[in-house]
Design a protein around this motif. Structure first.
Motif, short mmCIF file in Angstrom:
data_model
loop_
_atom_site.label_atom_id
_atom_site.label_comp_id
_atom_site.label_asym_id
_atom_site.label_seq_id
_atom_site.Cartn_x
_atom_site.Cartn_y
_atom_site.Cartn_z
N MET A 155 0.86 -1.19 0.00
CA MET A 155 0.00 0.00 0.00
C MET A 155 0.89 1.24 0.00
N PRO A 156 1.62 1.49 -1.07
CA PRO A 156 2.59 2.61 -1.08
C PRO A 156 1.94 3.99 -1.07
N LYS A 157 0.63 4.08 -1.35
CA LYS A 157 -0.04 5.38 -1.40
C LYS A 157 -0.94 5.63 -0.20
N LEU A 158 -0.92 4.76 0.79
CA LEU A 158 -1.82 4.88 1.94
C LEU A 158 -1.54 6.17 2.72
N LYS A 159 -2.59 7.00 2.88
CA LYS A 159 -2.45 8.25 3.62
C LYS A 159 -3.35 8.31 4.85
N THR A 160 -4.49 7.60 4.83
CA THR A 160 -5.45 7.66 5.93
C THR A 160 -5.79 6.24 6.36
N LEU A 161 -5.69 5.97 7.66
CA LEU A 161 -5.96 4.63 8.19
C LEU A 161 -6.85 4.74 9.42
N TYR A 162 -7.95 3.96 9.41
CA TYR A 162 -8.90 3.92 10.53
C TYR A 162 -9.00 2.46 10.98
N VAL A 163 -8.67 2.20 12.24
CA VAL A 163 -8.64 0.83 12.75
C VAL A 163 -9.55 0.72 13.97
N GLU A 164 -10.49 -0.21 13.90
CA GLU A 164 -11.33 -0.58 15.05
C GLU A 164 -11.22 -2.08 15.24
#
Length: 538
Positions: free
Chosen positions: A286-295
């Motif tokens: 995921m080289p372009k991942l900018k926003t991550l939401y983890v539940e």
């Protein structure tokens, strides 16, 4: 007319948004500019026409003429209920949903809600781009699977289907096929329906369902997805997703509820934080991942350390309902380009009583309803925006430390669920760059403002769900404390007044008190816009 037409088009569009739909037809007859705005593609793409009804009677000719004026349509179908007395309604309200009478697919060609919806969508030759179906009808398969291609310019499809269990079988398959759909969101309460999708242009996918078929849709489109929100069916589904390659992904939201026990078992079977290659490759892919939401406690445990080493492009991280361990907190601190951190309903299991967060490059921090607080010190010196919840009576001490240490703050929002100390605002003047101050859920008195020094750079104040006394508000030295204030909002506040108040005017109604409050505040702050939206007087 000439003066209002001199406003920018964006402002005119915003003004038209507040007008009732019935007046739009009158407005687009006023002049050519208003006609171009109201009938233009840009305006139609911004606003969505939502129809909430049973769809049992056929649409009127007026309703049929309205629909072609919109690019976004939401159809919410609800089951008709006859008027009963309160006792009968209370009994019916507690009955299972499956007992509601819902028309089945075999009745599609009779005058039913499903027939009327189909006629609405396909006989009027609508040129819309977004379609949302929130319904309990059983003909969804016919509308979605068989005729979806007839909506040629469709870009977004949202399905919120509450289908009765007795209308479905394990073999029933809904196939979503379209060449132009870019956004697909599915929320189902029924696990017996199998859904598949062939969407070559899909970019945004949200699957909020506990169905096993969700993984197959993700697997088929993983390389083209830019945004994904998924509710995992099981830990095994999560493990399978870690093997996929999301080369275009910029936004990922993952949910696996009540998995703390699963995470503890996984921790015992693994060698501490020695992650295998699967987690590392998942982050690298995921080289372009900018926003991550983890539940998910399990997912955070597995990817926290690889994130700190390989997710150099990650800018925003949101954790909800997490038990964050000390090593995970340190992994978050070491993310080099992280600018936004949101902790919601979390608990930081630190060896210290209050954990210290050292992230000098962090610009925005949100701490809402967490069981653990953090120490606000120089480790957050570059913070520009802070939103925090206070539960204890010693909240003023934390606020004082914020004002002394976080001197670069420009926006500060406080949610105070306890009694606010009289000296709570005493150190606010240290925030010399503060432009926006929001506070909610507390009672504000005149003594609070009396301890507050001048804030010349403050431009905006928002009070949300606060309790105030009218006399204390009007007698406070607002003009002296906020000489540069331009916006003052009271949202859903309770503003009280009584005969004992230090006000020489008596009110016959709450509306008179509202008008008097607006008049006095505008006299005190003549250059400031005042709003009392949804605030109550009494």
């Amino acid at each position: 007319m000439d003066k209002i037409n001199e406003l920018p088009l964006e402002i005119l569009e915003h003004i038209f948004h507040y007008l009732p739909f019935k007046t739009w037809k009158i407005c687009w007859s006023v002049c050519s500019l208003w006609y171009r705005i109201l009938r233009g593609t840009h305006f139609q793409r911004i606003y969505c026409l939502s129809m909430n009804r049973t769809f049992e009677p056929q649409l009127s000719e007026l309703e049929k003429r309205i629909f072609p004026s919109f690019r976004n349509i939401a159809l919410v179908q609800w089951v008709h209920r006859d008027d009963d007395d309160d006792d009968d309604y209370e009994e019916r309200r507690l009955e299972p949903v499956e007992k509601d009478e819902v028309t089945s697919l075999k009745y599609l060609f009779e005058p039913t809600p499903e027939k009327n919806i189909s006629e609405l969508l396909f006989s009027l030759e609508l040129d819309f781009e977004s379609l949302e179906l929130c319904s309990s009808f059983g003909s969804g398969r016919d509308i979605i699977g068989n005729r979806l291609r007839e909506i040629k310019n469709l870009r977004e499809l949202i399905l919120n289907m509450y289908v009765s269990h007795n209308q479905t079988s394990d073999q029933e398959l809904w196939l979503i096929e379209h060449d132009r759909i870019e956004t697909l969101k599915i929320d189902l309460t029924v696990t017996k329906i199998n859904i598949d999708a062939n969407l070559p242009n899909l970019r945004t996918l949200a699957l909020l369902t506990d169905c096993y078929w969700a993984f197959h849709i993700i697997e088929k489109h993983c390389t083209q997805l830019e945004s994904l929100e998924v509710q995992f069916h099981s830990p095994e589904t999560m493990n399978n997703m870690l093997s996929l390659k999301f080369s275009a992904m910029t936004n990922l939201q993952a949910h696996l509820y009540r998995d703390k026990f699963v995470q503890e078992n996984y921790k015992q079977t693994q060698n501490g934080y020695m992650h295998n290659k699967k987690e590392e490759m998942f982050i690298k892919n995921m080289p372009k991942l900018k926003t991550l939401y983890v539940e998910s406690n399990l997912l955070l445990y597995r990817i926290a350390e690889p994130l700190s080493r390989f997710a150099h492009q990650l800018e925003e991280l949101t954790l909800e309902c997490q038990q964050i361990e000390f090593l995970q907190l340190k992994a978050i601190e070491s993310m080099p380009n992280l600018k936004v951190l949101n902790l919601l309903y979390c608990r930081i299991a630190s060896t210290r009583i209050l954990p210290t967060v050292t992230m000098p490059l962090l610009e925005k921090l949100t701490l809402i309803n967490n069981e653990s607080h953090v120490i606000f010190d120089n480790g957050l010196c570059n913070l520009k925006s802070l939103k925090v919840t206070f539960w204890t009576r010693s909240s003023h001490k934390a606020l004082h430390k914020i004002c002394k240490k976080l001197f670069n703050l420009q926006k500060l929002e406080l949610l105070v669920y306890s009694k606010l100390a009289n000296t709570a605002f005493r150190e606010l003047h240290n925030l010399t760059k503060l432009t926006t101050f929001r506070i909610g859920k507390c009672e504000l008195k005149a003594i609070h403002w009396s301890h507050c020094s001048a804030l010349p750079n403050l431009r905006r104040i928002v009070l949300t769900d606060c309790r105030l006394e009218l006399s204390a508000l009007l007698n406070a030295p607002l003009a002296t404390i906020f000489p540069g204030l331009r916006e003052f909002y009271f949202k859903s506040c309770a503003i009280g007044y009584s005969k004992k108040s230090n006000i020489a005017v008596s009110f016959n109604s709450d509306d008179e008190a509202r008008q008097y409050c607006l008049q006095q505040l505008r006299a005190i702050l003549p250059d400031c816009g005042i709003s009392l939206h949804d605030s109550l007087f009494g």
